[in-house]
Design an enzyme around this catalytic site. Structure first.
Site, PDB file in Angstrom:
ATOM      1  N   TRP A   1      -1.695   8.089   9.814  1.00 54.40           N
ATOM      2  CA  TRP A   1      -2.648   7.371   8.965  1.00 54.40           C
ATOM      3  C   TRP A   1      -3.943   7.302   9.729  1.00 54.40           C
ATOM      4  O   TRP A   1      -4.002   6.801  10.846  1.00 54.40           O
ATOM      5  CB  TRP A   1      -2.134   6.008   8.510  1.00 54.40           C
ATOM      6  CG  TRP A   1      -1.476   5.120   9.524  1.00 54.40           C
ATOM      7  CD1 TRP A   1      -1.904   4.849  10.783  1.00 54.40           C
ATOM      8  CD2 TRP A   1      -0.277   4.365   9.320  1.00 54.40           C
ATOM      9  NE1 TRP A   1      -1.050   3.974  11.386  1.00 54.40           N
ATOM     10  CE2 TRP A   1      -0.042   3.653  10.518  1.00 54.40           C
ATOM     11  CE3 TRP A   1       0.610   4.202   8.248  1.00 54.40           C
ATOM     12  CZ2 TRP A   1       1.051   2.812  10.666  1.00 54.40           C
ATOM     13  CZ3 TRP A   1       1.687   3.361   8.413  1.00 54.40           C
ATOM     14  CH2 TRP A   1       1.899   2.683   9.611  1.00 54.40           C
TER      15      TRP A   1
ATOM     16  N   GLU B   1      -1.070   1.019  -5.578  1.00 53.65           N
ATOM     17  CA  GLU B   1      -1.020   2.387  -6.091  1.00 53.65           C
ATOM     18  C   GLU B   1       0.095   2.556  -7.129  1.00 53.65           C
ATOM     19  O   GLU B   1      -0.025   3.389  -8.032  1.00 53.65           O
ATOM     20  CB  GLU B   1      -0.801   3.390  -4.951  1.00 53.65           C
ATOM     21  CG  GLU B   1      -2.044   3.713  -4.126  1.00 53.65           C
ATOM     22  CD  GLU B   1      -2.329   2.742  -2.990  1.00 53.65           C
ATOM     23  OE1 GLU B   1      -1.584   1.753  -2.836  1.00 53.65           O
ATOM     24  OE2 GLU B   1      -3.313   2.960  -2.253  1.00 53.65           O
TER      25      GLU B   1
ATOM     26  N   ASN C   1       0.841  -1.198   0.000  1.00 53.45           N
ATOM     27  CA  ASN C   1       0.000   0.000   0.000  1.00 53.45           C
ATOM     28  C   ASN C   1       0.873   1.244   0.000  1.00 53.45           C
ATOM     29  O   ASN C   1       1.963   1.263   0.572  1.00 53.45           O
ATOM     30  CB  ASN C   1      -0.925   0.064   1.215  1.00 53.45           C
ATOM     31  CG  ASN C   1      -1.929   1.196   1.043  1.00 53.45           C
ATOM     32  OD1 ASN C   1      -2.765   1.142   0.145  1.00 53.45           O
ATOM     33  ND2 ASN C   1      -1.802   2.232   1.854  1.00 53.45           N
TER      34      ASN C   1
ATOM     35  N   TYR D   1       0.219  10.303   4.003  1.00 50.82           N
ATOM     36  CA  TYR D   1      -0.165  10.580   5.387  1.00 50.82           C
ATOM     37  C   TYR D   1       0.853  11.561   5.981  1.00 50.82           C
ATOM     38  O   TYR D   1       2.064  11.291   5.948  1.00 50.82           O
ATOM     39  CB  TYR D   1      -0.149   9.297   6.235  1.00 50.82           C
ATOM     40  CG  TYR D   1      -0.808   8.078   5.599  1.00 50.82           C
ATOM     41  CD1 TYR D   1      -2.141   8.091   5.196  1.00 50.82           C
ATOM     42  CD2 TYR D   1      -0.077   6.898   5.420  1.00 50.82           C
ATOM     43  CE1 TYR D   1      -2.733   6.967   4.630  1.00 50.82           C
ATOM     44  CE2 TYR D   1      -0.664   5.763   4.859  1.00 50.82           C
ATOM     45  CZ  TYR D   1      -1.987   5.809   4.464  1.00 50.82           C
ATOM     46  OH  TYR D   1      -2.560   4.690   3.908  1.00 50.82           O
TER      47      TYR D   1
ATOM     48  N   ASP E   1      -5.050  22.324   8.940  1.00 50.24           N
ATOM     49  CA  ASP E   1      -5.427  21.234   8.033  1.00 50.24           C
ATOM     50  C   ASP E   1      -6.244  21.680   6.824  1.00 50.24           C
ATOM     51  O   ASP E   1      -6.560  22.864   6.664  1.00 50.24           O
ATOM     52  CB  ASP E   1      -6.164  20.156   8.849  1.00 50.24           C
ATOM     53  CG  ASP E   1      -5.605  18.779   8.593  1.00 50.24           C
ATOM     54  OD1 ASP E   1      -5.499  18.418   7.405  1.00 50.24           O
ATOM     55  OD2 ASP E   1      -5.269  18.068   9.562  1.00 50.24           O
TER      56      ASP E   1
HETATM   57  C1  LIG Z   1      -1.819  16.863   0.934  1.00 47.47           C
HETATM   58  C2  LIG Z   1      -2.547  15.685   1.495  1.00 47.47           C
HETATM   59  C3  LIG Z   1      -2.346  15.320   2.817  1.00 47.47           C
HETATM   60  C4  LIG Z   1      -2.999  14.220   3.361  1.00 47.47           C
HETATM   61  N1  LIG Z   1      -2.779  13.889   4.674  1.00 47.47           N
HETATM   62  C5  LIG Z   1      -3.357  12.783   5.183  1.00 47.47           C
HETATM   63  C6  LIG Z   1      -3.056  12.368   6.511  1.00 47.47           C
HETATM   64  O1  LIG Z   1      -2.297  12.996   7.223  1.00 47.47           O
HETATM   65  N2  LIG Z   1      -3.643  11.234   6.970  1.00 47.47           N
HETATM   66  C7  LIG Z   1      -4.508  10.485   6.202  1.00 47.47           C
HETATM   67  O2  LIG Z   1      -4.985   9.450   6.650  1.00 47.47           O
HETATM   68  N3  LIG Z   1      -4.826  10.882   4.946  1.00 47.47           N
HETATM   69  C8  LIG Z   1      -4.255  11.995   4.415  1.00 47.47           C
HETATM   70  N4  LIG Z   1      -4.550  12.383   3.141  1.00 47.47           N
HETATM   71  C9  LIG Z   1      -5.538  11.611   2.362  1.00 47.47           C
HETATM   72  C10 LIG Z   1      -4.964  10.287   1.894  1.00 47.47           C
HETATM   73  O3  LIG Z   1      -3.778  10.506   1.193  1.00 47.47           O
HETATM   74  C11 LIG Z   1      -5.957   9.552   1.010  1.00 47.47           C
HETATM   75  O4  LIG Z   1      -7.110   9.266   1.776  1.00 47.47           O
HETATM   76  C12 LIG Z   1      -5.388   8.255   0.419  1.00 47.47           C
HETATM   77  O5  LIG Z   1      -6.346   7.679  -0.440  1.00 47.47           O
HETATM   78  C13 LIG Z   1      -5.005   7.265   1.485  1.00 47.47           C
HETATM   79  O6  LIG Z   1      -4.433   6.116   0.897  1.00 47.47           O
HETATM   80  P1  LIG Z   1      -4.962   4.674   1.292  1.00 47.47           P
HETATM   81  O7  LIG Z   1      -6.367   4.616   0.732  1.00 47.47           O
HETATM   82  O8  LIG Z   1      -4.040   3.732   0.597  1.00 47.47           O
HETATM   83  O9  LIG Z   1      -4.929   4.570   2.760  1.00 47.47           O
HETATM   84  C14 LIG Z   1      -3.902  13.477   2.575  1.00 47.47           C
HETATM   85  C15 LIG Z   1      -4.109  13.845   1.251  1.00 47.47           C
HETATM   86  C16 LIG Z   1      -3.458  14.936   0.704  1.00 47.47           C
HETATM   87  C17 LIG Z   1      -3.715  15.297  -0.727  1.00 47.47           C
HETATM   88 MN   LIG Z   2      -4.442   2.097  -0.694  1.00 51.32          MN
END
Ligand SMILES: Cc1cc2nc3c(=O)[nH]c(=O)nc-3n(C[C@H](O)[C@H](O)[C@H](O)COP(=O)(O)O)c2cc1C
Ligand SMILES: [Mn+2]
Length: 490
Positions: A194, A242, A176, A180, A291
């Site tokens: 996360w 991804e 994955n 985060y 945020d």
């Molecule tokens: C700039 C930016 C910062 C982010 N920060 C976080 C974060 O701190 N924690 C989190 O869980 N998701 C964060 N996200 C959203 C995740 O990247 C997004 O939900 C992603 O799909 C998570 O990947 P996963 O589905 O493989 O867990 C952020 C997105 C962006 C664009």
């Molecule tokens: Mn994922």
């Protein structure tokens, strides 16, 4: 040809007049945010135009340049995916989905790897990579050598805001990658934010079930070619890689190289890589953090990332982003996700004509959905569908309108939706998972949602009055007036 790495994309941006270099020294503590805000949100610019990407060549206290606002416009998002319009990416996805038609949405997305295999978009293992030009271990490591931003005055510290966090599912071994944010605690330790519904958190929980005293390997890549760098935020199903999706987007496999000190692989073209682990029994207070919502996320308990090895290009470029009051760079990233994944949504729910997520709705707070209504209660069925569709589960307010409302024209939506409402009858509440960042929810991660059925009401839905037509001039009159227009002196 896909961009080889981040700096090739920077060159392309510069050539297109989409990037400016800042040669003066600027402090990554607050000042870079303020400069970025002024440029990205400059109201003196032509309406609809947005500021360029910024390359700070001399961030104070660091010898590494800093790149920010890289994707802060629809044009730059299209450039990142090497298309002239985001809909071209959507069309490619539609093409894939049309090839065969298995039943569930999940099956369709699961099929992507198989289809992609045909096009050989699978990540490719390589022996070495530029990300390893410099290798530092143990006490040589100092994260503060990088120009990591403290974005906003009340932030709990400096935060890495554009990381690709790599983990493996301890049960399936599947990779994955998630984006985060990571608060830097000291030279070799950061937070790992996360959120509980994200795939990294799920890997952590599964590993902890097996061995609560153990650890899980984590590697973090910062800065890569644009499609790869963006892959971490894509809302794709668990166990779908991804990096495969990034390969699909860039039409070339992502080259992956093994880490020095753990069993994970990272993009060989990455600017900077942090290798290490997260203890399964260790949590630490993280935040506050200015945020996406435009408010500070409160302090919370999150896992801790221990860095054991840092590798980077000799002249590494540090990539970051600023989140804050909307719209920011992340709006354009989210907007691209909305456009690119719309065909996937429509495939499963063909009644969906279009969706819009206004910047002020911070993605999860408001989704406007136009549907072709076919049966009583159809709008409510669509609300329930969205609340169970991947990360759309977080949507706090859904407004469902008829197919003839342009969801991207917010004044039309407000006008027609309000006219179509009998609030007591047309509002639907539901309970479910909430975005961790939602500070109004009754408790973290759990709360209520609201669906607004703003479609025309039907007799078969118990509406016994006639529904009036929208006022439109008839074509004959319009043509007659067009004919006399010149003589009216207007
Ligand atoms: C700039 C930016 C910062 C982010 N920060 C976080 C974060 O701190 N924690 C989190 O869980 N998701 C964060 N996200 C959203 C995740 O990247 C997004 O939900 C992603 O799909 C998570 O990947 P996963 O589905 O493989 O867990 C952020 C997105 C962006 C664009
Ligand atoms: Mn994922």
């Amino acid at each position: 040809m896909a961009y080889r790495d981040l700096r090739e994309f920077v060159k392309a941006l510069e050539k297109a007049g989409e990037l400016e270099r800042i040669k003066a020294e600027v402090d990554p503590v607050l000042e870079i945010t303020e400069v970025t805000q002024r440029v990205a949100r400059d109201e003196s610019r032509k309406k609809g135009s947005v500021g360029p990407a910024l390359l700070f060549e001399k961030p104070k206290g660091s010898r590494y340049p800093l790149l920010v606002n890289t994707f802060g416009s629809v044009k730059r998002m299209a450039m990142a995916f090497e298309v002239s319009e985001l809909d071209d990416v959507a069309a490619r996805i539609r093409g894939l989905l049309d090839t065969k038609s298995p039943q569930g949405l999940f099956d369709k997305i699961k099929m992507l790897p198989k289809l992609a295999e045909l096009g050989s978009f699978f990540p490719k293992g390589v022996k070495d990579g530029e990300c390893k030009e410099v290798i530092q271990k143990g006490s040589d490591i100092n994260l503060f050598e990088f120009p990591i931003l403290k974005c906003w005055p009340q932030d709990g510290g400096r935060f890495i805001t554009f990381p690709l966090v790599f983990t493996k599912n301890p049960e399936t071994g599947k990779r994955n990658v998630g984006m985060y944010c990571m608060q830097v605690y000291d030279e070799r330790t950061t937070g790992m934010h996360w959120q509980t519904q994200k795939h990294g958190a799920e890997h952590f929980r599964r590993a902890r079930e097996k061995n609560p005293e153990g650890r899980i390997s984590v590697s973090v890549a910062i800065g890569a070619d644009p499609a790869t760098a963006l892959a971490g935020m894509l809302p794709i199903p668990p166990d779908l890689d991804e990096m495969m999706f990034a390969g699909f987007l860039r039409k070339e496999p992502v080259e992956m190289v093994e880490c020095e000190t753990n069993e994970l692989e990272v993009p060989a073209n990455a600017e900077i890589v942090l290798e290490g682990y997260v203890n399964l029994n260790e949590m630490r207070t993280e935040g506050p953090f200015g945020d996406h919502t435009g408010f500070y996320s409160l302090e919370g308990e999150f896992p801790v990332f221990h860095v054991e090895c840092v590798t980077h290009k000799k002249d590494a470029m540090y990539m970051t982003t600023v989140v804050g009051p909307p719209p920011q760079e992340d709006f354009y990233m989210g907007h691209a996700v909305e456009r690119v994944f719309l065909p996937v949504m429509k495939m499963q729910y063909p009644e969906i004509v279009d969706v819009a997520m206004p910047a002020e709705g911070i993605f999860h707070n408001l989704m406007i959905v136009a549907i072709r209504k076919s049966y009583p209660g159809h709008a409510r069925k669509v609300m329930n569908a969205i609340w169970s569709l991947g990360q759309a589960m977080f949507t706090k307010v859904i407004v469902v309108v008829d197919h003839d409302v342009d969801v991207h024209n917010y004044s039309e939506v407000v006008w027609k939706a309000l006219c179509a409402l009998d609030p007591e009858r047309d509002v639907q509440f539901s309970l479910g998972p909430m975005d961790t960042l939602d500070h109004a929810a009754r408790m973290q991660d759990f709360g209520s949602k609201m669906g607004v059925d703003a479609t025309r009401k039907w007799a078969s839905e118990g509406f016994s009055r006639p529904w009036p037509d929208e006022i439109l001039m008839d074509e004959e009159t319009k043509a007659r007036v067009a004919g006399m227009w010149a003589s009216l002196g207007l």
